[in-house]
Write an enzyme that holds these catalytic residues in place. Structure first.
Site, short mmCIF file in Angstrom:
data_model
loop_
_atom_site.label_atom_id
_atom_site.label_comp_id
_atom_site.label_asym_id
_atom_site.label_seq_id
_atom_site.Cartn_x
_atom_site.Cartn_y
_atom_site.Cartn_z
N LYS A 143 47.14 -64.61 82.48
CA LYS A 143 47.19 -65.37 81.22
C LYS A 143 45.97 -66.25 80.42
O LYS A 143 45.86 -66.46 79.59
CB LYS A 143 48.31 -66.38 81.38
CG LYS A 143 49.76 -65.56 81.53
CD LYS A 143 50.70 -66.58 81.74
CE LYS A 143 52.01 -65.57 81.96
NZ LYS A 143 53.18 -66.55 81.89
N TYR A 195 63.37 -66.67 89.34
CA TYR A 195 64.61 -66.09 89.19
C TYR A 195 64.69 -64.94 90.14
O TYR A 195 63.53 -64.55 90.49
CB TYR A 195 64.96 -65.74 87.89
CG TYR A 195 64.06 -64.43 87.34
CD1 TYR A 195 63.08 -64.76 86.52
CD2 TYR A 195 64.65 -63.02 87.31
CE1 TYR A 195 62.23 -63.87 86.10
CE2 TYR A 195 63.79 -62.12 87.22
CZ TYR A 195 62.51 -62.50 86.24
OH TYR A 195 61.68 -61.53 86.08
#
Ligand code: ATR
Length: 262
Positions: A66, A216
């Site tokens: 990123k 998650y």
């Protein structure tokens, strides 16, 4: 013509983005293909060039690229500039455009849970890239106070010092991780502790109404403690879907409803 998209990272096998974007495309009746793209750790630039030369329309970027994506863009959104990281790329008139939809994804997820952000007081644990990426969108959503707690307090102090001028309507403060205390509306775990299975202890002195875990798919000691207190809590799946919905909007001009994909 079928539009071509992909998510690029290393590793990439675990990515749920193709599933999400194919579900969005079906819902919006758009003809697209969305693939996983494994780039060598030293081959990110080549891989994105190749993708766009082969008529790729848009790329999502994930770990560890990123920051490299951010550095390569010709044009950046305000939120990507502040995040110093890009997760959404596209080409227009020969220029590479970058945006960062992670923070808005979190905002969308919190709003879908009906956790009020306007005038709220938030504690974020962690001071890495994940925290940096969500600060501006949270401030834009009307959060009044953000406290960043971190194991290495200097990192949190440096971050708020840098970001405060851009977030003029939100007051920022820091707290050492080993002295968590105070009253907050929402607490957010943005550390990588859950990914490595490490415990994050939330002392009784720390009061909150809601707890959100950015990770998650893994057991979270952080969320277990909110559950023991019988407080509303959520893992980061909504944020994942939320950021994907924002990228889909950038590329296809169609804003989908997060609730339809949870
Ligand atoms: P990311 O880009 O996911 O935010 P990062 O930049 O490596 O990743 O940051 C990881 C964050 O998780 C940091 O805030 C780190 O704390 P330090 O700055 O003190 O290193 C935090 N972190 C990681 N493991 C942790 C643990 N076991 N307990 C507490 N904090 C942890």
């Amino acid at each position: 013509m079928t539009k071509k998209f992909a998510v690029i990272g290393n590793p990439i096998e675990h990515s749920k983005s193709p599933q999400l974007h194919h579900a969005f495309a079906k819902h919006a009746n758009i003809d697209l293909i969305y693939q996983k793209r494994l780039a060598p750790l030293d081959g990110f630039t080549h891989s994105i060039q190749e993708f766009f030369e082969q008529d790729g329309c848009g790329l999502n970027v994930t770990v560890p690229f990123k920051e490299q994506a951010y550095a390569q863009c010709d044009e950046l959104s305000e939120r990507a500039k502040i995040a110093k990281a890009v997760n959404t790329l596209w080409k227009k008139d020969g220029k590479l455009y970058g945006d960062n939809t992670d923070g808005q994804g979190l905002v969308n997820a919190l709003q879908a849970l009906d956790w009020t952000l306007q005038h709220s007081k938030i504690l974020i644990i962690g001071a890495g890239g994940a925290t940096r990426g969500v600060m501006y969108p949270l401030a834009q959503a009307g959060v009044a106070h953000i406290t960043i707690a971190n194991r290495t307090i200097e990192k949190a102090n440096t971050l708020i010092h840098e970001l405060q001028p851009a977030l003029s309507h939100t007051t920022l403060s820091t707290m050492p991780l080993n002295a968590l205390s105070g009253n907050f509306d929402i607490i957010i775990n943005a550390t990588s502790a859950s990914l490595s299975g490490d415990a994050l202890d939330l002392p009784d002195d720390l009061q909150f109404k809601y707890a959100y875990e950015m990770a998650y798919g893994k057991p979270s000691h952080f969320l277990q403690q909110a559950q023991q207190r019988n407080l509303p809590n959520s893992d980061g799946y909504g944020m994942l879907v939320g950021q994907a919905i924002e990228s889909f909007y950038i590329w296809n001009g169609i804003k989908l409803n997060l609730q339809d994909f949870l």
